[in-house]
Design a protein around this motif. Structure first.
Motif, PDB file in Angstrom:
ATOM      1  N   ALA A  41     -21.843 -61.978  10.130  1.00  0.00           N
ATOM      2  CA  ALA A  41     -22.823 -62.586   9.222  1.00  0.00           C
ATOM      3  C   ALA A  41     -22.404 -63.957   8.705  1.00  0.00           C
ATOM      4  CB  ALA A  41     -23.074 -61.650   8.038  1.00  0.00           C
ATOM      5  N   ALA A  42     -21.211 -64.425   9.090  1.00  0.00           N
ATOM      6  CA  ALA A  42     -20.739 -65.697   8.544  1.00  0.00           C
ATOM      7  C   ALA A  42     -21.541 -66.867   9.115  1.00  0.00           C
ATOM      8  CB  ALA A  42     -19.257 -65.878   8.850  1.00  0.00           C
ATOM      9  N   VAL A  43     -21.849 -67.827   8.249  1.00  0.00           N
ATOM     10  CA  VAL A  43     -22.467 -69.088   8.660  1.00  0.00           C
ATOM     11  C   VAL A  43     -21.453 -70.172   8.317  1.00  0.00           C
ATOM     12  CG1 VAL A  43     -24.406 -70.648   8.333  1.00  0.00           C
ATOM     13  CG2 VAL A  43     -24.742 -68.164   8.110  1.00  0.00           C
ATOM     14  N   TYR A  44     -21.088 -70.955   9.312  1.00  0.00           N
ATOM     15  CA  TYR A  44     -19.997 -71.904   9.129  1.00  0.00           C
ATOM     16  C   TYR A  44     -20.454 -73.315   9.468  1.00  0.00           C
ATOM     17  CZ  TYR A  44     -15.407 -74.096   9.915  1.00  0.00           C
ATOM     18  OH  TYR A  44     -14.311 -74.920   9.878  1.00  0.00           O
ATOM     19  N   GLU A  45     -20.106 -74.246   8.611  1.00  0.00           N
ATOM     20  CA  GLU A  45     -20.337 -75.666   8.903  1.00  0.00           C
ATOM     21  C   GLU A  45     -18.972 -76.334   8.966  1.00  0.00           C
ATOM     22  OE1 GLU A  45     -23.428 -76.462   9.262  1.00  0.00           O
ATOM     23  OE2 GLU A  45     -24.527 -75.009   8.040  1.00  0.00           O
ATOM     24  N   ALA A  46     -18.640 -76.953  10.086  1.00  0.00           N
ATOM     25  CA  ALA A  46     -17.358 -77.646  10.190  1.00  0.00           C
ATOM     26  C   ALA A  46     -17.341 -78.869   9.267  1.00  0.00           C
ATOM     27  CB  ALA A  46     -17.110 -78.077  11.636  1.00  0.00           C
ATOM     28  N   ASP A  47     -18.516 -79.485   9.089  1.00  0.00           N
ATOM     29  CA  ASP A  47     -18.652 -80.619   8.172  1.00  0.00           C
ATOM     30  C   ASP A  47     -19.906 -80.348   7.346  1.00  0.00           C
ATOM     31  OD1 ASP A  47     -18.548 -83.022   6.838  1.00  0.00           O
ATOM     32  OD2 ASP A  47     -19.200 -84.238   8.546  1.00  0.00           O
ATOM     33  N   ALA A  67     -22.889 -43.015   7.303  1.00  0.00           N
ATOM     34  CA  ALA A  67     -23.623 -42.505   6.135  1.00  0.00           C
ATOM     35  C   ALA A  67     -24.441 -43.600   5.467  1.00  0.00           C
ATOM     36  CB  ALA A  67     -22.646 -41.897   5.129  1.00  0.00           C
ATOM     37  N   GLY A  68     -23.990 -44.851   5.632  1.00  0.00           N
ATOM     38  CA  GLY A  68     -24.764 -45.983   5.136  1.00  0.00           C
ATOM     39  C   GLY A  68     -24.611 -46.274   3.660  1.00  0.00           C
ATOM     40  N   PHE A  69     -23.480 -45.877   3.053  1.00  0.00           N
ATOM     41  CA  PHE A  69     -23.307 -46.232   1.636  1.00  0.00           C
ATOM     42  C   PHE A  69     -22.605 -47.579   1.493  1.00  0.00           C
ATOM     43  CE2 PHE A  69     -19.563 -43.437   2.393  1.00  0.00           C
ATOM     44  CZ  PHE A  69     -18.532 -44.193   1.850  1.00  0.00           C
ATOM     45  N   ARG A  70     -22.771 -48.169   0.305  1.00  0.00           N
ATOM     46  CA  ARG A  70     -22.240 -49.508   0.061  1.00  0.00           C
ATOM     47  C   ARG A  70     -20.753 -49.452  -0.300  1.00  0.00           C
ATOM     48  NH1 ARG A  70     -26.867 -50.278  -3.781  1.00  0.00           N
ATOM     49  NH2 ARG A  70     -28.608 -50.865  -2.455  1.00  0.00           N
ATOM     50  N   TYR A  71     -20.042 -50.501   0.090  1.00  0.00           N
ATOM     51  CA  TYR A  71     -18.624 -50.596  -0.279  1.00  0.00           C
ATOM     52  C   TYR A  71     -18.176 -52.051  -0.276  1.00  0.00           C
ATOM     53  CZ  TYR A  71     -18.084 -50.871   4.817  1.00  0.00           C
ATOM     54  OH  TYR A  71     -18.195 -51.231   6.139  1.00  0.00           O
ATOM     55  N   GLY A  72     -17.048 -52.292  -0.921  1.00  0.00           N
ATOM     56  CA  GLY A  72     -16.430 -53.616  -0.927  1.00  0.00           C
ATOM     57  C   GLY A  72     -14.963 -53.476  -1.273  1.00  0.00           C
ATOM     58  N   TRP A  82     -13.936 -60.517   5.335  1.00  0.00           N
ATOM     59  CA  TRP A  82     -14.212 -61.549   4.324  1.00  0.00           C
ATOM     60  C   TRP A  82     -15.470 -61.176   3.542  1.00  0.00           C
ATOM     61  CZ3 TRP A  82     -10.782 -65.938   5.140  1.00  0.00           C
ATOM     62  CH2 TRP A  82     -10.827 -66.876   4.107  1.00  0.00           C
ATOM     63  N   TRP A  83     -16.487 -60.702   4.264  1.00  0.00           N
ATOM     64  CA  TRP A  83     -17.761 -60.268   3.644  1.00  0.00           C
ATOM     65  C   TRP A  83     -17.513 -59.149   2.630  1.00  0.00           C
ATOM     66  CZ3 TRP A  83     -20.297 -55.505   3.761  1.00  0.00           C
ATOM     67  CH2 TRP A  83     -21.660 -55.492   3.436  1.00  0.00           C
ATOM     68  N   GLN A  84     -16.633 -58.218   2.947  1.00  0.00           N
ATOM     69  CA  GLN A  84     -16.356 -57.097   2.037  1.00  0.00           C
ATOM     70  C   GLN A  84     -15.760 -57.551   0.709  1.00  0.00           C
ATOM     71  OE1 GLN A  84     -14.172 -53.689   3.715  1.00  0.00           O
ATOM     72  NE2 GLN A  84     -14.666 -54.510   5.720  1.00  0.00           N
ATOM     73  N   HIS A  85     -15.178 -58.749   0.701  1.00  0.00           N
ATOM     74  CA  HIS A  85     -14.544 -59.235  -0.529  1.00  0.00           C
ATOM     75  C   HIS A  85     -15.405 -60.287  -1.230  1.00  0.00           C
ATOM     76  CE1 HIS A  85     -11.142 -58.528  -2.925  1.00  0.00           C
ATOM     77  NE2 HIS A  85     -10.172 -58.829  -2.097  1.00  0.00           N
ATOM     78  N   THR A  86     -16.599 -60.587  -0.648  1.00  0.00           N
ATOM     79  CA  THR A  86     -17.477 -61.610  -1.234  1.00  0.00           C
ATOM     80  C   THR A  86     -18.920 -61.077  -1.289  1.00  0.00           C
ATOM     81  OG1 THR A  86     -17.646 -62.656   0.962  1.00  0.00           O
ATOM     82  CG2 THR A  86     -16.006 -63.571  -0.577  1.00  0.00           C
TER      83      THR A  86
END
Ligand SMILES: [Zn+2]
Length: 452
Positions: A20-26, A319-324, A365-369
């Motif tokens: 799911a990351a969207v990255y811009e180098a600049d 199971a589809g439950f949320r986590y982070g 990274w997504w799990q921590h943001t």
């Protein structure tokens, strides 16, 4: 308005979290006030495409640096920072010999205030901009942490620790001056603190039973009633961390169908309810997490340190439950999100008694943001505030990372062939040295908090 030009990382909320990351180098990140005056992301994207829309805007150019969403710690103990790294023979001896004696000191408002300053500065120095934190059973510890968070304008959720049995007397909730017993007084104090702090600026209140074994049925029932009266408030507790604890909880609440179900039976499972660990679950527990909208705070460095077990990612996904992710300091071994993400990767790989898998760097990274924000109900749904991402409208909390912070990191990241390689090098080799600056959104103007 204020703008930054650097490499940029954000997440597409509609995409599979594994990619799911969207990255811009600049990239260009434009910040400014929303209608209420809070500082939010106004615009974000590639520099070449966006810059012409903002002629004359002052831009801070940060070549070689990466701007990423501020990290979210879903479970951390404010009064345990000083006992990090204490050797012990598992969870219960660790609590008794190290943690409980330290927590007793937070009865003092002066001690709590000094510790709150250090704790939040340490979180920010490591790039953590939002936290769901435990305090102690002393109201002074809660007041001190909220006050220090307010002073920094930090998004912080905490609450009075509810424990009316099975702990040293100095740590149990106290009887009230008007003859109310400890259980009743703990619920009165919780509601008073909730009314004082819930939704005040960026502060939120969490109804906080420590864990079922240290709470009487009356206390859990009262906590559940509070949770029903204040649906916007959070709930935080622990569940299914290790086998001894599970057996103890089962023996105390045999009428419930499982340890986790005990919380559901007292009205403590719903959206914005966050349970730390969630390791020793069966399929019914996972289905209960999903059905109630509760979320799991995964604490990999703590689980590895205490030998508690390994969170089962594959079954959680099914199971589809949320986590982070969460540090669980002081059981956790680092406040650093990089250490926690690496720990999560190790936990994911383990294939004993569960499916071993390789979590993608983007997913870690997504799990921590952004994923943690979703689990906390802070991802912008239903007009609620959004953190953990850098999309337009998100609160402007971010970190400025230096991928060249150490000689080895500079060599390794220079050879990164794609985004996953860059992120994974940072996860494996990174720590607080990578975090050059942590910026907290301000209602008036952003003031960088320098890692000193
Ligand atoms: Zn914990």
């Amino acid at each position: 308005m204020k703008a930054y030009r650097a490499a940029l990382l954000r997440f597409d909320p509609a995409a599979d979290p594994r990619q799911a990351a969207v990255y811009e180098a600049d990239g260009l990140l434009v910040l400014g006030p929303d209608a209420s005056g809070a500082e939010v992301v106004q615009d974000v994207g590639a520099w070449a495409a966006l810059a012409p829309r903002y002629p004359g805007l002052a831009v801070e150019h940060l070549p070689g640096r990466l701007i990423a969403p501020g990290f979210i710690d879903m479970h951390v103990h404010f009064p345990q920072l000083n006992v990090i790294g204490s050797p012990a023979d598992g969870l219960l001896p660790w609590l008794e010999n190290h943690t409980f004696p330290e927590e007793q000191r937070f009865e003092s408002p002066a001690y709590s205030a000094a510790e709150a300053e250090f704790f939040l500065d340490e979180l920010l120095r490591h790039g953590v901009t939002t936290a769901l934190a435990f305090a102690t059973s002393h109201p002074a510890s809660v007041q001190a942490l909220f006050a220090a968070a307010q002073q920094r304008d930090m998004r912080l959720i905490t609450g009075l620790c509810l424990m009316d049995r099975h702990a040293p007397a100095a740590l149990l909730n106290r009887a009230g001056p008007a003859g109310t017993d400890a259980t009743e007084q703990s619920l009165i104090d919780s509601e008073t603190l909730l009314q004082q702090w819930q939704g005040v600026g960026r502060r939120g209140y969490a109804i906080t039973p420590r864990f079922a074994p240290t709470c009487s049925a009356a206390q859990l029932r009262g906590a559940g009633e509070l949770a029903a009266r204040y649906p916007q408030a959070w709930i935080q507790s622990h569940v299914a961390e290790n086998h001894d604890e599970v057996a103890w909880a089962r023996s105390l609440f045999p009428q419930s169908s499982s340890y986790l179900a005990t919380y559901a039976d007292f009205g403590l499972m719903r959206e914005r309810a966050v349970y730390a660990h969630c390791i020793h679950f069966d399929a019914e527990d996972r289905a209960l997490m999903h059905a109630t909208g509760a979320a799991a705070a995964l604490c990999p460095t703590s689980n590895l340190f205490l030998g508690s077990g390994f969170f089962d990612y594959a079954s959680a996904e099914q199971a589809g439950f949320r986590y982070g992710l969460a540090s669980d300091v002081g059981g956790g071994t680092s406040v650093s999100p990089f250490h926690t993400m690496l720990g999560a990767y190790v936990v994911g790989r383990d294939g004993r008694g569960k499916t071993g898998l390789s979590l993608t760097p983007q997913h870690l990274w997504w799990q921590h943001t952004a994923g943690a924000a979703q689990a906390l109900g802070l991802d912008g749904r239903s007009g609620r505030p959004a953190v953990g991402n850098l999309l337009p409208g998100c609160e402007a909390d971010f970190v400025l990372l230096n991928p060249q912070a150490t000689p080895l990191l500079a060599r390794r990241t220079a050879r990164a062939a794609n985004l996953d390689e860059l992120l994974f090098a940072l996860i494996v080799l990174g720590d607080d040295r990578v975090v050059e600056r942590t910026v907290i959104a301000r209602s008036a103007s952003a003031r960088p908090v320098s890692p000193s």
